[in-house]
Design a protein around this motif. Structure first.
Motif, short mmCIF file in Angstrom:
data_model
loop_
_atom_site.label_atom_id
_atom_site.label_comp_id
_atom_site.label_asym_id
_atom_site.label_seq_id
_atom_site.Cartn_x
_atom_site.Cartn_y
_atom_site.Cartn_z
N THR A 65 0.35 -1.23 0.04
CA THR A 65 0.24 0.03 -0.11
C THR A 65 1.12 1.29 0.43
OG1 THR A 65 0.10 -0.25 2.48
CG2 THR A 65 -1.78 -1.29 1.20
N LEU A 66 -0.18 1.97 -0.74
CA LEU A 66 1.16 3.91 -0.48
C LEU A 66 0.69 4.44 0.99
CD1 LEU A 66 0.04 5.19 -3.72
CD2 LEU A 66 2.02 4.42 -3.53
N VAL A 67 1.93 4.31 1.63
CA VAL A 67 2.40 5.63 2.72
C VAL A 67 3.24 6.35 2.50
CG1 VAL A 67 1.94 3.39 3.91
CG2 VAL A 67 4.47 3.82 3.42
N PRO A 68 3.09 7.46 3.57
CA PRO A 68 4.14 8.52 3.48
C PRO A 68 5.61 8.07 3.83
CG PRO A 68 1.90 9.42 4.89
CD PRO A 68 1.86 7.31 3.88
N GLU A 69 5.96 9.05 3.46
CA GLU A 69 7.55 9.03 3.94
C GLU A 69 7.89 10.68 4.40
OE1 GLU A 69 12.02 6.69 3.64
OE2 GLU A 69 11.38 8.45 1.84
N ALA A 70 8.28 11.05 5.07
CA ALA A 70 8.86 12.68 5.64
C ALA A 70 10.28 12.52 5.71
CB ALA A 70 8.11 12.31 7.23
N ARG A 71 10.56 13.52 4.69
CA ARG A 71 11.77 13.61 4.83
C ARG A 71 12.09 15.36 4.63
NH1 ARG A 71 14.39 11.59 -0.78
NH2 ARG A 71 13.56 9.73 -0.31
N VAL A 72 13.35 15.58 5.24
CA VAL A 72 13.74 17.02 5.13
C VAL A 72 14.50 17.73 4.04
CG1 VAL A 72 14.96 17.89 6.57
CG2 VAL A 72 13.99 16.25 7.69
N ILE A 73 14.11 18.79 3.40
CA ILE A 73 15.12 19.20 2.24
C ILE A 73 15.20 20.35 2.36
CG2 ILE A 73 13.74 17.63 0.53
CD1 ILE A 73 12.45 19.26 -0.11
N ASP A 74 15.84 21.09 0.94
CA ASP A 74 16.31 22.26 1.41
C ASP A 74 15.05 22.85 0.43
OD1 ASP A 74 16.86 25.08 1.18
OD2 ASP A 74 18.94 23.92 1.02
N ALA A 75 14.39 24.37 1.16
CA ALA A 75 12.84 24.70 0.90
C ALA A 75 13.84 24.86 -0.47
CB ALA A 75 12.65 25.40 1.43
N LYS A 76 14.80 25.49 -1.31
CA LYS A 76 15.24 26.06 -1.74
C LYS A 76 15.41 24.76 -3.24
CE LYS A 76 20.19 26.59 -3.05
NZ LYS A 76 21.40 26.70 -2.56
N ASP A 77 15.00 23.92 -2.87
CA ASP A 77 14.96 22.98 -3.76
C ASP A 77 13.75 23.24 -4.96
OD1 ASP A 77 17.52 22.12 -3.64
OD2 ASP A 77 16.19 20.31 -2.93
N LEU A 78 12.67 23.87 -4.37
CA LEU A 78 11.24 24.08 -4.65
C LEU A 78 10.85 25.02 -5.12
CD1 LEU A 78 9.40 21.81 -1.30
CD2 LEU A 78 10.44 21.49 -3.69
N LEU A 79 11.94 26.10 -4.62
CA LEU A 79 11.44 27.32 -5.57
C LEU A 79 11.70 27.56 -7.33
CD1 LEU A 79 14.51 29.85 -3.69
CD2 LEU A 79 11.74 29.64 -2.98
#
Length: 183
Positions: A65-79
């Motif tokens: 089944t699909l489950v979420p995995e929390a991941r810490v990333i640099d928000a700059k990657d999402l800009l």
């Protein structure tokens, strides 16, 4: 006798003055301590301040089944393009060894853009090549669940190599429609 009373009153006054001075001095010392600035033992870097947590949906190996995995990333990657970046994170392997990606590693994200709360995601042909319907459905749902974590996204639409309504042979998957989050 009068001299004795005067002397006693003078000693008493001196003791009172000394007591008051001691109390005032103690209060000033306490004020100074409470106003002292607390400095952290380690400065927080700019990179640490930019860190954010995202949820990526992967397949649980034990339950399929699909489950979420929390991941810490640099928000700059999402800009630049958060939809493309999140999908590329999703293609990469999960950090938890009890999870696996629903997509093959050779899938590339050609483009991703938001149109009327729908992310239009252009993927390479490897997304559908040599995969069965169940694998493709699981990948679509993983992408939809991951991208709809963003407030502005309600659903996704998949293009293959820039083509809409791509037919996937031997499946009942209709890429003409949009796909929303499923619990």
């Amino acid at each position: 006798m009068k001299k004795g009373k005067i002397l006693l009153m003078l000693v008493f006054a001196i003791v009172c003055v000394i007591a008051v001075m001691t109390i005032v001095k103690s209060m000033k010392k306490d004020e100074g301590e409470s106003l002292a600035e607390i400095t952290p033992s380690e400065e927080i870097t700019e990179e640490q301040e930019r860190q954010t947590i995202i949820s990526l949906y992967y397949i649980n190996i034990e339950t399929n089944t699909l489950v979420p995995e929390a991941r810490v990333i640099d928000a700059k990657d999402l800009l630049e393009n958060p939809y493309k970046a999140l999908t590329e994170y999703l293609i990469s392997a999960p950090k938890n060894e009890k999870l696996k990606s629903s997509m093959t590693e050779n899938v590339t994200v050609k483009n991703a853009e938001l149109k009327n709360n729908v992310v239009v995601l252009d993927l390479s042909k490897e997304f559908i090549e040599n995969r069965n319907a169940e694998e493709i459905k699981m990948s679509i749902q993983a992408i939809a669940n991951t991208l709809t974590e963003l407030n502005e996204v309600n659903s996704i639409k998949i293009l293959i190599e820039g083509e809409e309504n791509k037919e996937i042979e031997g499946t009942d998957i209709d890429l003409n429609k949009t796909f929303a989050r499923q619990s």
